[in-house]
Design a protein around this motif. Structure first.
Motif, PDB file in Angstrom:
ATOM      1  N   TYR A  72      20.408  12.779  -5.166  1.00  0.00           N
ATOM      2  CA  TYR A  72      20.315  11.470  -4.376  1.00  0.00           C
ATOM      3  C   TYR A  72      20.588  11.927  -2.784  1.00  0.00           C
ATOM      4  O   TYR A  72      21.481  12.849  -2.479  1.00  0.00           O
ATOM      5  CB  TYR A  72      20.896  10.355  -4.720  1.00  0.00           C
ATOM      6  N   LEU A  73      19.796  11.167  -2.001  1.00  0.00           N
ATOM      7  CA  LEU A  73      20.232  11.274  -0.248  1.00  0.00           C
ATOM      8  C   LEU A  73      20.505   9.809   0.158  1.00  0.00           C
ATOM      9  O   LEU A  73      19.484   9.144  -0.112  1.00  0.00           O
ATOM     10  CB  LEU A  73      18.814  11.950   0.460  1.00  0.00           C
ATOM     11  N   ASP A  74      21.347   9.600   0.646  1.00  0.00           N
ATOM     12  CA  ASP A  74      21.846   8.558   1.355  1.00  0.00           C
ATOM     13  C   ASP A  74      22.158   8.480   2.722  1.00  0.00           C
ATOM     14  O   ASP A  74      22.833   9.447   3.231  1.00  0.00           O
ATOM     15  CB  ASP A  74      23.076   8.000   0.609  1.00  0.00           C
ATOM     16  N   ILE A  75      21.361   7.915   3.778  1.00  0.00           N
ATOM     17  CA  ILE A  75      21.476   7.656   4.834  1.00  0.00           C
ATOM     18  C   ILE A  75      22.083   6.273   5.565  1.00  0.00           C
ATOM     19  O   ILE A  75      21.102   5.317   5.452  1.00  0.00           O
ATOM     20  CB  ILE A  75      20.252   8.127   5.870  1.00  0.00           C
ATOM     21  N   ALA A  76      23.241   6.417   5.872  1.00  0.00           N
ATOM     22  CA  ALA A  76      23.875   5.038   6.453  1.00  0.00           C
ATOM     23  C   ALA A  76      23.755   4.959   8.013  1.00  0.00           C
ATOM     24  O   ALA A  76      23.669   6.138   8.599  1.00  0.00           O
ATOM     25  CB  ALA A  76      25.423   5.116   6.234  1.00  0.00           C
ATOM     26  N   ASN A  77      23.259   3.760   8.503  1.00  0.00           N
ATOM     27  CA  ASN A  77      22.896   3.743   9.899  1.00  0.00           C
ATOM     28  C   ASN A  77      21.884   4.430  10.480  1.00  0.00           C
ATOM     29  O   ASN A  77      22.143   5.313  11.467  1.00  0.00           O
ATOM     30  CB  ASN A  77      24.275   3.903  10.867  1.00  0.00           C
ATOM     31  N   VAL A  78      20.860   4.335   9.836  1.00  0.00           N
ATOM     32  CA  VAL A  78      19.593   5.165  10.033  1.00  0.00           C
ATOM     33  C   VAL A  78      19.328   5.305  11.396  1.00  0.00           C
ATOM     34  O   VAL A  78      18.882   6.415  11.947  1.00  0.00           O
ATOM     35  CB  VAL A  78      18.290   4.904   9.387  1.00  0.00           C
ATOM     36  N   TYR A  79      19.368   4.317  12.334  1.00  0.00           N
ATOM     37  CA  TYR A  79      18.826   4.396  13.811  1.00  0.00           C
ATOM     38  C   TYR A  79      20.009   4.390  14.682  1.00  0.00           C
ATOM     39  O   TYR A  79      20.078   4.383  15.820  1.00  0.00           O
ATOM     40  CB  TYR A  79      17.926   3.176  14.230  1.00  0.00           C
ATOM     41  N   ASP A  80      21.185   4.729  14.051  1.00  0.00           N
ATOM     42  CA  ASP A  80      22.343   5.313  14.709  1.00  0.00           C
ATOM     43  C   ASP A  80      22.588   4.050  15.879  1.00  0.00           C
ATOM     44  O   ASP A  80      23.024   4.551  17.010  1.00  0.00           O
ATOM     45  CB  ASP A  80      22.206   6.711  15.557  1.00  0.00           C
TER      46      ASP A  80
END
Length: 601
Positions: free
Chosen positions: A559-567
């Motif tokens: 899996y790939l998890d991206i937290a706070n995508v737009y920073d």
């Protein structure tokens, strides 16, 4: 109010996966529970319905246990247990106004092993028909305190284990163990030793439970031992050490009856519990923080206004009785009474609830109760003259859930009111007294949909929470008053793929503005002058998280998890310079991608 979203069904695996693989949480079930229940997230833990984090009991297998690492993440995993946040604890629970309950799940009836490796942690789990073990190493993600340049971080370790023994047709014996270890050290290169900060914590909770069932009788006997060693050192003179050992016993007897005096499905419970705790304290530090005292997070290295060395014993005894009955084919009622002895204080707490099946898969619930919290948090232990804090809660809610194997919409909504009295307040000099008051009222709603391999969930809280230092003083916002909280999530299942998105929106917490500073020539430090308490608010917080899961065969998943995508990095606090003339924002964590791989045999 707790209303089931859906019943167990053929789709249960997908529904469970939608939560276990929630974007931005990296496998932390407490984070998912806190988000979906819209608890207020604080540095000290979770705040629920206007309560301080230490008023929320965190239970592991029925006994209160610290579960948060020093970086704020929980020491619990999906693999080892099942979590639930209860805003209205039953008659058998006390010393808190809500509880986060974790129960070690029964081992599977087959052998299984799982290894998870990600860019932030490593987890190993093992299961046999009678045993379950899970262990994890977690690399904390922390920002160094102000003015510290080098951070030395060791992995945080935690684990859970359980052994079940069916000794006869009527008796089951269970032994469980919980443990976590933290270590953090901060320093500044070429700086004075007063800048050194070190925190160490180790916690274990061993529990033994015997469950006996025979006919209409059920007896549960539980015993548990907690050890918790918490040490915090700053510089060469400041330290705060609390080493405690706690012995607990909890016993409950249930008698199920078919019909008595016209009441159907009558079940009667009686129970008792005892807690004896020894605190070994060594403190030479600034005063412990209190909700009504503003702080900047900056403590002068020579501030030794709080000193204590000694041993403190606390004894909490409780007993309860309750009855649940079917008043009509669609009406169930529970009523009960709990009594607690906190030292020399005796608290009587009546509680009850009424459940009505309004229509197919639609129910309504009215609940009310009184709750007490013993003054045993931080420096409250040193003030034997304090009395328990009091909270009275009433809530009404309506919910619709899904039938077995069905698809469609589910929802629940609740309105609630909490009145608090006898709150422990600090007068600003370290003197504590039960002079505080507070109220909380709000509405909590959840709307969900499961259809054609789509899962969507929306939750909203609108809430007001305030405090008074005493009945004659002005009413002000509660430290963790967050009037608007919104949580949106959607998951799509596409064969071997699982795609998820999560968006959260929350109003900023209150804070107290620094209006100026004055110089203390005796100590050679600047001390802040504060404006009106909690009159300002931090900016709105919002964040988007995304996650993609892919099954690679029947035993491997990536899996790939991206937290706070737009920073988005909204301010969640402020750091000040030495004379409080400048400040910088302490921001929410930056964008963080996590890659994980899990294999299971």
């Amino acid at each position: 109010m707790a209303v089931a979203w859906f019943a167990p069904s053929a789709h249960a695996d997908e529904l469970r996966d939608a939560l276990e693989r929630a974007p931005g949480t990296v496998g932390d079930p407490v984070a998912v529970t806190a988000e979906t229940a819209l608890a207020v997230l604080t540095p000290e833990g979770l705040s629920v319905d206007g309560a301080m984090p230490y008023e929320i009991r965190t239970l592991v297998d029925g006994f209160e246990t610290p579960i948060f690492h020093l970086d704020g993440r929980s020491a619990l995993t999906w693999w080892g247990g099942a979590q639930g946040l209860d805003r209205e604890p039953g008659v058998g629970r006390s010393n808190g106004v809500a509880q986060l309950d974790t129960t070690t799940t029964w081992p599977r009836e087959w052998n299984a092993a799982a290894l998870t490796l990600t860019t932030v942690d490593a987890q190993l789990a093992y299961n046999t028909p009678g045993r379950r073990v899970v262990a994890r190493a977690w690399w904390p993600r922390l920002t160094a305190p102000a003015n510290l340049e080098r951070t030395d971080l060791w992995p945080h370790f935690d684990g859970q284990g359980a052994v079940y023994l069916v000794s006869s047709r009527h008796l089951v014996v269970c032994a469980t163990l919980f443990a976590m270890v933290d270590h953090e050290a901060y320093d500044a290169a070429a700086a004075h030793p007063d800048h050194h900060v070190a925190s160490n914590r180790s916690t274990t909770r061993a529990t033994f439970e015997e469950i006996y069932r025979r006919g209409a009788w059920t007896e549960v006997f539980s015993q548990s031992v907690l050890t918790d060693d918490d040490r915090h050192d700053v510089g060469t003179v400041q330290h705060h050490h609390d080493s405690r050992v706690s012995l607990d016993s909890r016993n409950e007897l249930v008698r199920a009856l078919r019909a008595v005096a016209g009441l159907a499905k009558l079940a009667v419970k009686i129970g008792a519990e005892a807690n004896i705790t020894r605190h070994d304290l060594s403190i030479s530090d600034a005063r412990d923080p209190h909700e009504d005292i503003p702080t900047t997070g900056i403590v002068a290295p020579d501030d030794l206004s709080h000193r204590f060395d000694g041993t403190i014993w606390t004894t909490d005894l409780g007993a309860w009785t309750s009855a649940t009955a079917q008043l009509a084919s669609n009406v169930r009622a529970t009523t009960g009474l709990r009594a607690d002895a906190f030292g020399t204080d005796v608290a009587v707490q009546p509680r009850g609830e009424l459940d009505v099946d309004v229509a197919d898969h639609v129910s309504a619930r009215l609940a009310a109760g009184a709750y007490r919290r013993a003054p045993e948090h931080a420096d409250e232990l040193e003030h034997t003259e304090l009395h328990p804090e009091r909270a009275s809660r009433v809530a009404f809610g309506v919910g619709r859930w899904l039938a077995r194997t069905s698809e469609g919409a589910f929802a629940n909504a609740a309105v609630y009111y909490v009145d608090r009295t006898n709150l422990v307040e600090d007068d600003g000099t370290g003197k504590l007294a039960n002079t505080g008051r507070g109220t909380t009222y709000g509405v909590h709603g959840t709307l969900g949909l499961y259809r054609d391999h789509w899962f969507a969930l929306a939750a909203l809280v609108l809430e007001h929470s305030d405090r008074q230092q005493s009945p004659t003083m002005r009413t002000r916002p509660f430290e963790y008053d967050q009037p608007v909280r919104l949580d949106l999530r959607v998951t799509r299942f596409l064969g071997a793929w699982q795609l998820g998105a999560h968006f959260s929106l929350r109003e900023g917490l209150p804070y107290t503005r620094v209006a100026g500073a004055h110089y203390d020539s005796d100590r050679d430090v600047y001390l802040p002058d504060f404006a009106t308490l909690y009159a300002e608010r931090l900016p709105w917080q919002h964040q988007l998280d995304l996650r993609v899961d892919r099954s690679l065969g029947s035993h491997l998943r990536a899996y790939l998890d991206i937290a706070n995508v737009y920073d988005h990095r909204a301010a969640i606090g402020w750091d000040y310079n030495f004379n409080f003339t400048e400040r910088r924002a302490i921001t929410a964590p930056e964008i963080l991608p996590t890659v994980g791989l899990r294999g299971e045999l």
